[in-house]
Design a protein around this motif. Structure first.
Motif, PDB file in Angstrom:
ATOM      1  N   ALA A  72       0.890  -1.353   0.257  1.00 31.68           N
ATOM      2  CA  ALA A  72      -0.312   0.101  -0.217  1.00 31.68           C
ATOM      3  C   ALA A  72       0.564   1.309   0.081  1.00 31.68           C
ATOM      4  CB  ALA A  72      -1.001   0.474   1.139  1.00 31.68           C
ATOM      5  N   THR A  73       1.711   1.169   0.640  1.00 29.09           N
ATOM      6  CA  THR A  73       2.863   2.419   0.912  1.00 29.09           C
ATOM      7  C   THR A  73       3.325   2.659  -0.835  1.00 29.09           C
ATOM      8  OG1 THR A  73       3.345   2.233   3.072  1.00 29.09           O
ATOM      9  CG2 THR A  73       4.870   2.882   1.811  1.00 29.09           C
ATOM     10  N   ILE A  74       4.406   1.106  -1.082  1.00 27.03           N
ATOM     11  CA  ILE A  74       4.533   1.418  -2.847  1.00 27.03           C
ATOM     12  C   ILE A  74       3.630   2.468  -2.804  1.00 27.03           C
ATOM     13  CG2 ILE A  74       5.630   0.210  -4.235  1.00 27.03           C
ATOM     14  CD1 ILE A  74       6.892  -1.245  -2.253  1.00 27.03           C
ATOM     15  N   ALA A  75       2.494   1.559  -3.654  1.00 24.44           N
ATOM     16  CA  ALA A  75       1.390   2.462  -3.954  1.00 24.44           C
ATOM     17  C   ALA A  75       0.805   3.969  -4.311  1.00 24.44           C
ATOM     18  CB  ALA A  75      -0.097   1.171  -3.669  1.00 24.44           C
ATOM     19  N   HIS A  76       1.181   4.315  -3.258  1.00 27.39           N
ATOM     20  CA  HIS A  76       0.731   5.959  -2.836  1.00 27.39           C
ATOM     21  C   HIS A  76       2.553   6.574  -3.406  1.00 27.39           C
ATOM     22  CE1 HIS A  76      -0.617   9.728   0.135  1.00 27.39           C
ATOM     23  NE2 HIS A  76       0.824   9.092   0.317  1.00 27.39           N
ATOM     24  N   HIS A  77       3.348   6.119  -2.944  1.00 23.22           N
ATOM     25  CA  HIS A  77       4.171   6.825  -3.199  1.00 23.22           C
ATOM     26  C   HIS A  77       4.513   6.592  -5.407  1.00 23.22           C
ATOM     27  CE1 HIS A  77       7.212   5.415   0.558  1.00 23.22           C
ATOM     28  NE2 HIS A  77       5.397   6.275   1.015  1.00 23.22           N
ATOM     29  N   LYS A  78       4.081   5.940  -5.927  1.00 23.73           N
ATOM     30  CA  LYS A  78       3.699   5.852  -6.591  1.00 23.73           C
ATOM     31  C   LYS A  78       3.210   6.633  -7.432  1.00 23.73           C
ATOM     32  CE  LYS A  78       2.499   2.388 -11.204  1.00 23.73           C
ATOM     33  NZ  LYS A  78       2.242   1.271 -10.987  1.00 23.73           N
ATOM     34  N   ALA A  79       2.075   6.828  -7.334  1.00 24.51           N
ATOM     35  CA  ALA A  79       1.064   7.335  -7.536  1.00 24.51           C
ATOM     36  C   ALA A  79       1.190   9.219  -7.902  1.00 24.51           C
ATOM     37  CB  ALA A  79      -0.342   7.524  -7.324  1.00 24.51           C
ATOM     38  N   ARG A  80       2.139   8.965  -6.643  1.00 20.57           N
ATOM     39  CA  ARG A  80       2.408  10.840  -6.301  1.00 20.57           C
ATOM     40  C   ARG A  80       3.717  11.125  -6.830  1.00 20.57           C
ATOM     41  NH1 ARG A  80       1.518  13.744  -1.781  1.00 20.57           N
ATOM     42  NH2 ARG A  80       4.342  14.221  -1.307  1.00 20.57           N
ATOM     43  N   PHE A  81       4.478  10.111  -7.552  1.00 17.20           N
ATOM     44  CA  PHE A  81       5.694  10.371  -8.437  1.00 17.20           C
ATOM     45  C   PHE A  81       5.256  10.220  -9.546  1.00 17.20           C
ATOM     46  CE2 PHE A  81       9.313   7.610  -6.478  1.00 17.20           C
ATOM     47  CZ  PHE A  81       9.361   8.440  -5.188  1.00 17.20           C
ATOM     48  N   GLY A  82       4.087   9.909 -10.239  1.00 17.86           N
ATOM     49  CA  GLY A  82       3.390  10.280 -10.901  1.00 17.86           C
ATOM     50  C   GLY A  82       2.920  11.459 -11.677  1.00 17.86           C
ATOM     51  N   GLU A  83       3.282  12.373 -10.824  1.00 13.74           N
ATOM     52  CA  GLU A  83       2.392  13.441 -11.095  1.00 13.74           C
ATOM     53  C   GLU A  83       3.216  14.791 -11.138  1.00 13.74           C
ATOM     54  OE1 GLU A  83       0.266  14.107  -6.875  1.00 13.74           O
ATOM     55  OE2 GLU A  83      -1.336  12.968  -7.391  1.00 13.74           O
ATOM     56  N   ILE A  84       4.809  13.615 -10.311  1.00 16.16           N
ATOM     57  CA  ILE A  84       5.529  15.102 -10.381  1.00 16.16           C
ATOM     58  C   ILE A  84       6.052  14.513 -11.731  1.00 16.16           C
ATOM     59  CG2 ILE A  84       8.337  14.792  -9.808  1.00 16.16           C
ATOM     60  CD1 ILE A  84       6.594  14.289  -6.941  1.00 16.16           C
ATOM     61  N   PHE A  85       6.073  13.317 -12.036  1.00 12.37           N
ATOM     62  CA  PHE A  85       6.983  13.527 -13.596  1.00 12.37           C
ATOM     63  C   PHE A  85       6.600  13.845 -14.614  1.00 12.37           C
ATOM     64  CE2 PHE A  85       8.729   8.874 -11.578  1.00 12.37           C
ATOM     65  CZ  PHE A  85      10.229   9.835 -12.241  1.00 12.37           C
ATOM     66  N   ARG A  86       4.963  14.195 -14.613  1.00 17.20           N
ATOM     67  CA  ARG A  86       4.088  14.466 -15.804  1.00 17.20           C
ATOM     68  C   ARG A  86       4.601  16.633 -15.756  1.00 17.20           C
ATOM     69  NH1 ARG A  86       1.039  10.797 -13.706  1.00 17.20           N
ATOM     70  NH2 ARG A  86       0.446   9.338 -15.251  1.00 17.20           N
ATOM     71  N   ARG A  87       5.389  16.919 -14.663  1.00 17.36           N
ATOM     72  CA  ARG A  87       5.282  18.706 -14.751  1.00 17.36           C
ATOM     73  C   ARG A  87       6.825  18.437 -15.463  1.00 17.36           C
ATOM     74  NH1 ARG A  87       6.067  18.964  -8.093  1.00 17.36           N
ATOM     75  NH2 ARG A  87       4.122  17.805  -8.175  1.00 17.36           N
ATOM     76  N   PHE A  88       8.048  17.263 -16.044  1.00 19.85           N
ATOM     77  CA  PHE A  88       8.810  17.711 -16.454  1.00 19.85           C
ATOM     78  C   PHE A  88       8.542  16.697 -18.215  1.00 19.85           C
ATOM     79  CE2 PHE A  88       9.641  18.280 -11.995  1.00 19.85           C
ATOM     80  CZ  PHE A  88      10.560  19.214 -11.993  1.00 19.85           C
ATOM     81  N   LEU A  89       7.777  15.706 -17.747  1.00 21.90           N
ATOM     82  CA  LEU A  89       8.191  15.189 -19.345  1.00 21.90           C
ATOM     83  C   LEU A  89       6.545  14.945 -20.431  1.00 21.90           C
ATOM     84  CD1 LEU A  89       9.907  11.882 -18.096  1.00 21.90           C
ATOM     85  CD2 LEU A  89      10.698  13.971 -19.386  1.00 21.90           C
ATOM     86  N   THR A  90       6.305  15.297 -21.168  1.00 17.99           N
ATOM     87  CA  THR A  90       5.575  15.076 -22.156  1.00 17.99           C
ATOM     88  C   THR A  90       4.674  13.841 -22.067  1.00 17.99           C
ATOM     89  OG1 THR A  90       5.943  17.345 -23.164  1.00 17.99           O
ATOM     90  CG2 THR A  90       3.811  15.453 -23.898  1.00 17.99           C
ATOM     91  N   PHE A  91       3.750  13.195 -21.759  1.00 16.43           N
ATOM     92  CA  PHE A  91       3.356  11.330 -22.407  1.00 16.43           C
ATOM     93  C   PHE A  91       2.036  11.350 -23.008  1.00 16.43           C
ATOM     94  CE2 PHE A  91       5.576  11.635 -17.639  1.00 16.43           C
ATOM     95  CZ  PHE A  91       6.355  10.390 -17.685  1.00 16.43           C
ATOM     96  N   GLY A  92       2.229  10.782 -23.672  1.00 18.52           N
ATOM     97  CA  GLY A  92       1.122  10.420 -24.711  1.00 18.52           C
ATOM     98  C   GLY A  92       2.245   8.474 -25.412  1.00 18.52           C
ATOM     99  N   ASP A  93       1.392   8.213 -26.518  1.00 17.08           N
ATOM    100  CA  ASP A  93       0.788   7.865 -27.032  1.00 17.08           C
ATOM    101  C   ASP A  93       2.501   7.858 -28.796  1.00 17.08           C
ATOM    102  OD1 ASP A  93      -0.224   6.059 -26.426  1.00 17.08           O
ATOM    103  OD2 ASP A  93      -2.031   6.799 -27.251  1.00 17.08           O
TER     104      ASP A  93
END
Length: 416
Positions: A97-118
């Motif tokens: 559960a802790t790892i899943a929580h951290h993972k979700a928060r990491f994703g928010e940070i990465f989206r500020r710096f990189l362009t995600f898509g297909d």
């Protein structure tokens, strides 16, 4: 490194990211002639990433800016093992559960710096738990483990340093480099990933992955490492007396983040502008050449650009405006970090040492007492000379009490 053909390798080197590379000539040719997927892995060991992680995020940003595809690998699987690199003791094991929580928060940070898509150069984010959690133990040992020599593994810095210091190294951690090596192979098979980047402390793990891919898939993969960033004083990047410089606003305000960059050593300004901003290199050279009081202008540009990337341009401008009002106008800005306390605490009065510690400006009452002795604490811009001083309602100015550590760290206390 001279004679580079690819835009990525040229910028990577020019911004100070280059340390070691496997077969640099072949990698450069590959980068010059095709879109290359490249990855960096991030284990979810904390509820936020910090400035030390930011060095790697910025390298993925350079990769994408030069027409290649970043792969962010969230270590949902490897976090359960723990990377022994640079550690003197076993990492604390985290729950799912802790790892899943951290993972979700990491994703928010990465989206500020990189362009995600297909798109072909859009970033993707994957969790290595997708494949590591499914591995059958005996087949994995037979198919993958047989390619690793224990003799060689114990010569890797991550293992050797622990053994030399007679620090315990669990069998769990000893497996980490095998899993990271397997990640590289799996990313090649799934996404055509040809490049792994990381800090210089990851060189052994990266080379192990390249060697494994050669043995299992008969393919040449590439590794690129960057120097571990320290400040001009030799301190580890992103560590302060108050703790880590977090990238999440709920763990470190945009204002305090701006202040961190504003207060870097003069000798670090040019280097940090190259690594932590997107400013053109010729503009950085101009800022780096500034001397005397104008050096502060370069620091403000660094603070503004770094904060804009992490928290947005509006927050960066608000932080700069707060600093301007506070330092140049000697006023109290509503945008300063604020600690809300109960009205009853204000009425009863708070000891000055406890108030500064509660506000996060000092690490303990003892630290606060030492700051008083050195003249480092102020209440409403007045020096604190008595460590038994009590702060209360009489100190409210426009509904707040301003606490200051030195000239550049301030917190407002407001009754809730």
């Amino acid at each position: 490194m001279s004679g580079l053909r690819s835009a990525f390798m040229n910028e990577f080197a020019a911004r100070g990211h280059m340390h070691q590379s496997t077969n640099a000539e072949a990698l450069d040719a590959l980068m010059a002639g095709s879109i290359v997927p490249g990855y960096i892995g991030f284990d979810c060991t904390a509820p936020s990433m910090h400035v030390g992680n930011l060095t790697q995020i910025m390298r993925l940003r350079v990769l994408q800016r030069n027409g290649h595809k970043p792969i962010v690998v969230i270590g949902g699987g490897t976090t359960k093992i723990g990377d022994p690199s640079g550690k003197d003791e076993t990492r604390q094991l985290l729950t799912e559960a802790t790892i899943a929580h951290h993972k979700a928060r990491f994703g928010e940070i990465f989206r500020r710096f990189l362009t995600f898509g297909d798109g072909p150069t859009d970033a993707i984010m994957v969790d290595n738990a997708e494949w590591l959690d499914q591995l059958p133990y005996i087949p994995f040992l037979r198919d993958i483990g047989r390619h690793f020599s224990v003799n060689r593994m114990i010569t890797m810095d991550s293992v050797k340093l622990r053994l030399e210091r007679e620090q315990p190294l669990s069998f769990l951690e000893f497996n980490y480099m095998i899993l990271q090596a397997y990640d590289f192979v799996e990313l090649y098979r799934r996404f055509g990933c040809r490049l792994q980047m990381g800090g210089s402390d990851q060189w052994g793990n990266i080379v192990s992955g390249i060697d494994l891919a050669r043995r299992t898939d008969n393919v040449e993969l590439f590794g690129l490492t960057s120097p571990l960033i320290t400040t001009a004083s030799g301190a580890k990047m992103g560590k302060t007396a108050a703790g880590a410089v977090w990238l999440s606003a709920d763990m470190l305000s945009a204002y305090d983040y701006w202040q961190y960059w504003r207060n870097v050593d003069d000798a670090d300004v040019g280097r940090f502008l190259r690594i932590f901003t997107d400013l053109p290199l010729d503009e950085i050279a101009r800022l780096e050449a500034l001397q005397g009081a104008e050096r502060n202008d370069a620091k403000k540009v660094l603070a503004g650009e770094a904060t804009a990337l992490c928290h947005g341009r509006a927050e960066a401008e608000k932080a700069a405006d707060t600093a301007r009002q506070t330092f140049e106008g000697s006023g109290v800005s509503a945008n300063l970090p604020t600690l809300e306390v109960s009205a009853s605490d204000i009425d009863a009065g708070m000891g000055v040492l406890a108030a500064f510690t509660r506000a996060g400006l000092t690490s303990s009452n003892g630290d606060a007492r030492r700051q008083v002795s050195g003249g480092g604490l102020r209440v409403n811009d007045e020096p604190v000379t008595d460590d038994k001083m009590v702060i209360g309602r009489a100190h409210l100015r426009d509904g707040a009490i301003k606490l200051s550590l030195g000239r550049k760290k301030h917190v407002l206390i407001r009754p809730a």
